[in-house]
Enzyme design. Structure first.
Site, PDB file in Angstrom:
ATOM      1  N   GLU A 219       1.077  -1.274   0.201  1.00 51.03           N
ATOM      2  CA  GLU A 219      -0.057  -0.092  -0.039  1.00 51.03           C
ATOM      3  C   GLU A 219       1.055   1.295   0.033  1.00 51.03           C
ATOM      4  O   GLU A 219       1.980   1.170   0.724  1.00 51.03           O
ATOM      5  CB  GLU A 219      -0.907   0.121   1.187  1.00 51.03           C
ATOM      6  CG  GLU A 219      -0.430  -0.209   2.375  1.00 51.03           C
ATOM      7  CD  GLU A 219      -1.356  -0.110   3.596  1.00 51.03           C
ATOM      8  OE1 GLU A 219      -2.396   0.296   3.620  1.00 51.03           O
ATOM      9  OE2 GLU A 219      -1.176  -0.585   4.779  1.00 51.03           O
ATOM     10  N   HIS A 243      -4.665 -10.744   8.322  1.00 55.57           N
ATOM     11  CA  HIS A 243      -4.828 -10.520   6.848  1.00 55.57           C
ATOM     12  C   HIS A 243      -4.258 -11.755   6.046  1.00 55.57           C
ATOM     13  O   HIS A 243      -4.926 -12.474   5.093  1.00 55.57           O
ATOM     14  CB  HIS A 243      -4.734  -9.242   6.337  1.00 55.57           C
ATOM     15  CG  HIS A 243      -5.262  -8.087   7.114  1.00 55.57           C
ATOM     16  ND1 HIS A 243      -6.630  -8.262   7.571  1.00 55.57           N
ATOM     17  CD2 HIS A 243      -5.147  -6.753   7.223  1.00 55.57           C
ATOM     18  CE1 HIS A 243      -6.768  -7.241   8.179  1.00 55.57           C
ATOM     19  NE2 HIS A 243      -6.122  -6.203   8.077  1.00 55.57           N
ATOM     20  N   LYS A 341       4.263  -0.860   3.985  1.00 56.83           N
ATOM     21  CA  LYS A 341       3.574   0.545   3.766  1.00 56.83           C
ATOM     22  C   LYS A 341       4.422   1.571   2.823  1.00 56.83           C
ATOM     23  O   LYS A 341       5.617   1.153   2.611  1.00 56.83           O
ATOM     24  CB  LYS A 341       3.550   1.113   5.181  1.00 56.83           C
ATOM     25  CG  LYS A 341       2.254   0.515   5.675  1.00 56.83           C
ATOM     26  CD  LYS A 341       1.922   1.183   7.272  1.00 56.83           C
ATOM     27  CE  LYS A 341       0.740   0.583   7.820  1.00 56.83           C
ATOM     28  NZ  LYS A 341      -0.434   0.673   7.155  1.00 56.83           N
TER      29      LYS A 341
HETATM   30  C1  BG6 Z   1      -5.515  -2.726   8.507  1.00 58.20           C
HETATM   31  C2  BG6 Z   1      -4.119  -2.191   8.902  1.00 58.20           C
HETATM   32  O1  BG6 Z   1      -6.134  -3.785   9.213  1.00 58.20           O
HETATM   33  O2  BG6 Z   1      -5.380  -2.814   7.208  1.00 58.20           O
HETATM   34  C3  BG6 Z   1      -3.783  -1.031   8.295  1.00 58.20           C
HETATM   35  O3  BG6 Z   1      -4.515  -1.934  10.349  1.00 58.20           O
HETATM   36  C4  BG6 Z   1      -3.874  -1.341   6.996  1.00 58.20           C
HETATM   37  O4  BG6 Z   1      -2.461  -0.615   8.887  1.00 58.20           O
HETATM   38  C5  BG6 Z   1      -5.138  -1.700   6.600  1.00 58.20           C
HETATM   39  O5  BG6 Z   1      -3.473  -0.027   6.146  1.00 58.20           O
HETATM   40  C6  BG6 Z   1      -5.142  -2.308   4.914  1.00 58.20           C
HETATM   41  O6  BG6 Z   1      -6.462  -2.443   4.603  1.00 58.20           O
HETATM   42  P1  BG6 Z   1      -7.096  -2.329   3.173  1.00 58.20           P
HETATM   43  O7  BG6 Z   1      -8.556  -2.780   3.338  1.00 58.20           O
HETATM   44  O8  BG6 Z   1      -6.643  -0.924   2.911  1.00 58.20           O
HETATM   45  O9  BG6 Z   1      -6.053  -3.433   2.399  1.00 58.20           O
END
Ligand code: BG6
Length: 481
Positions: A219, A243, A341
């Site tokens: 991301e 995740h 990140k």
């Molecule tokens: C969250 C994390 O669970 O997921 C964040 O705490 C991260 O740090 C985010 O940015 C990413 O989620 P998504 O839905 O944008 O892929």
């Protein structure tokens, strides 16, 4: 079409926080817009900040406007009439009693009301909140109650067990909903359903055919003002503990008929994941941290220069990890997981590279299947076809589909909240899953926390540390682009 089956009060603890304003209020608005709520419902924010109903409604309204390209004014106006606020301390039983009275007054005349408490608060205040939900009669028999807790559920195995104990002391198991918002994403659920609905894929998902699997979640975003949370969490706990392990489980779980078995299969698949034997833990895990750089042509400060971050912080913002699965289909196939990140693009992707038993000619590359869950979503089969000429030379042949959600598509938090209201638990984590994940990752977390474990810097806007490329090259592979 999923909709709330009964009147409900949704009580959000941490009502002025990042998650609430960024994701939850917009998701609730979308549910109202798509007519998923009954006539009688309430969204009640609870936090320490001094606010009244009117100023809280302003905050909710702003957060919705900020994240929606456009709003339907009439729907928004009506939605906001269901929004209320209760200021209070997390450790005050009296403040929780006041909240309970407010709820009772709002719910007057409603039938079969469900109360949902969503805890978007720091783990340090959990014990008090859990205790006061009961003591202050916010949870009160016989009103059906759900308590939603966000991943990563604790900060390590020990704190998870403590939290679990507190949750079990205060609630019945069926009242606890452990939320990983990736399990609310249609694209992530689809990893399971693609397999279920396409037996052909299952034939291909076999260790005799697959060379390796890569799961990437990158991301461009940084810590987005969440220094307090992220500094002691880091990418390893933040992205892997739930995740990426969940995506791995959905990919490797046994397919069995009947939805009731989904949780069981998912849990079993998670239990089958293991750290491959290696001479050193550095061969299994690698950590990085972003330094100053450029994202989307904008200059970005390094992690250590972010507000409220220690100038010598060793918190990881990038991780590459190698795993294997003991399931008979996948045994021996290396899984490379990475997440970072401040990377150059948003992408959540599973790539499966197939073996190439022999060299068929110039330009021929191994077959590959990409399932791109986020970013430019799509499913892409990389095949190849012969070029003209008497020699066997090849060019890529891509079979692809955008794989975007069609039909009843809801924001992930919205879908999960509706499922929680309706008492549907299969896309929430179980305690066993969370425990298994912590157990698997704990030795690596200990390793990453050691001051002598390398932490490689990478410029913001890049695709991670150079060392991560060499790390995977040692196994004769490259990150797939
Ligand atoms: C969250 C994390 O669970 O997921 C964040 O705490 C991260 O740090 C985010 O940015 C990413 O989620 P998504 O839905 O944008 O892929």
């Amino acid at each position: 079409m999923i909709a709330s089956s009964s009147p409900f009060s949704f009580i959000l603890f941490g009502a002025s926080g990042h998650l609430a304003t960024l994701k939850i209020y917009p998701a609730l608005y979308v549910l109202a817009l798509k007519k998923r709520f009954p006539k009688e419902y309430a969204i009640v924010g609870y936090a320490r900040t001094e606010m009244d109903d009117a100023s809280f409604r302003k905050l909710v309204e702003q957060s919705i406007r900020a994240s929606m390209p456009e709003v339907t004014e009439k729907v928004l106006e009506e939605f906001l009439t269901h929004v209320f606020y209760q200021q209070g301390q997390y450790d005050s039983e009296a403040d929780f009693s006041t909240l309970a009275k407010k709820l009772t007054a709002i719910e007057k005349g409603w039938k079969d009301t469900v109360r949902v408490a969503y805890l978007s608060i720091p783990p340090s205040v959990f014990p008090q909140v859990l205790h006061n939900l009961n003591a202050g009669q916010v949870r009160t028999d016989p009103v059906p109650f759900r308590c939603i807790v966000e991943k990563p559920v604790g900060n390590d195995l020990k704190s998870f067990e403590e939290l679990r104990e507190q949750l079990m002391t205060n609630f019945r198991e069926g009242e606890v909903y452990l939320l990983d918002h990736y399990l609310g994403k249609e694209a992530v659920r689809n990893v399971y359903y693609l397999r279920l609905a396409n037996p052909m894929l299952e034939r291909l998902f076999k260790n005799t055919l697959i060379r390796h699997v890569e799961i990437t979640a990158s991301e461009p975003g940084g810590i987005e003002g969440r220094a307090g949370y992220f500094e002691h969490t880091g990418t390893f706990r933040d992205m892997f503990q739930s995740h990426l392990l969940m995506i791995s489980s959905l990919l490797t779980m046994r397919l069995r008929e009947g939805e009731g078995t989904l949780i069981e299969s998912r849990k079993n698949a998670l239990e089958q994941l293991y750290l491959p034997p290696a001479a050193h833990l550095n061969d299994i895990v690698l950590q990085g941290q972003y330094a100053a750089g450029t994202v989307d042509k904008k200059p970005i400060v390094g992690y250590r220069q972010e507000k409220d971050i220690a100038p010598e912080s060793r918190t990881n913002t990038y991780i590459a990890l190698k795993l294997q699965s003991r399931t008979s289909r996948w045994e021996g196939v290396p899984f490379y997981l990475r997440s970072g990140k401040r990377m150059h693009k948003k992408e959540t992707r599973i790539s499966i590279e197939f073996q190439m038993p022999f060299n068929v000619g110039e330009g021929a590359k191994p077959n590959r299947l990409d399932i791109i869950l986020q970013g430019e979503a799509g499913m892409r089969f990389h095949l190849q076809t012969k070029l003209g000429g008497s020699e066997p030379k090849f060019r890529p042949l891509l079979l692809e589909d955008p794989l975007v959600c069609f039909g009843d598509c809801l924001p992930e938090h919205g879908l999960l909240v509706l499922e929680a209201i309706n008492g549907k638990q299969q896309w929430f984590l179980t305690f066993e899953e969370v425990r298994t994940a912590w157990r698997l990752l704990e030795p690596l977390q200990v390793h990453l926390d050691r001051p002598e474990t390398p932490l490689f810097l990478y410029p913001a806007g890049s695709d991670g540390p150079e060392e991560a490329k060499m790390w995977i090259q040692k196994d004769g592979l490259q990150w797939l682009e």
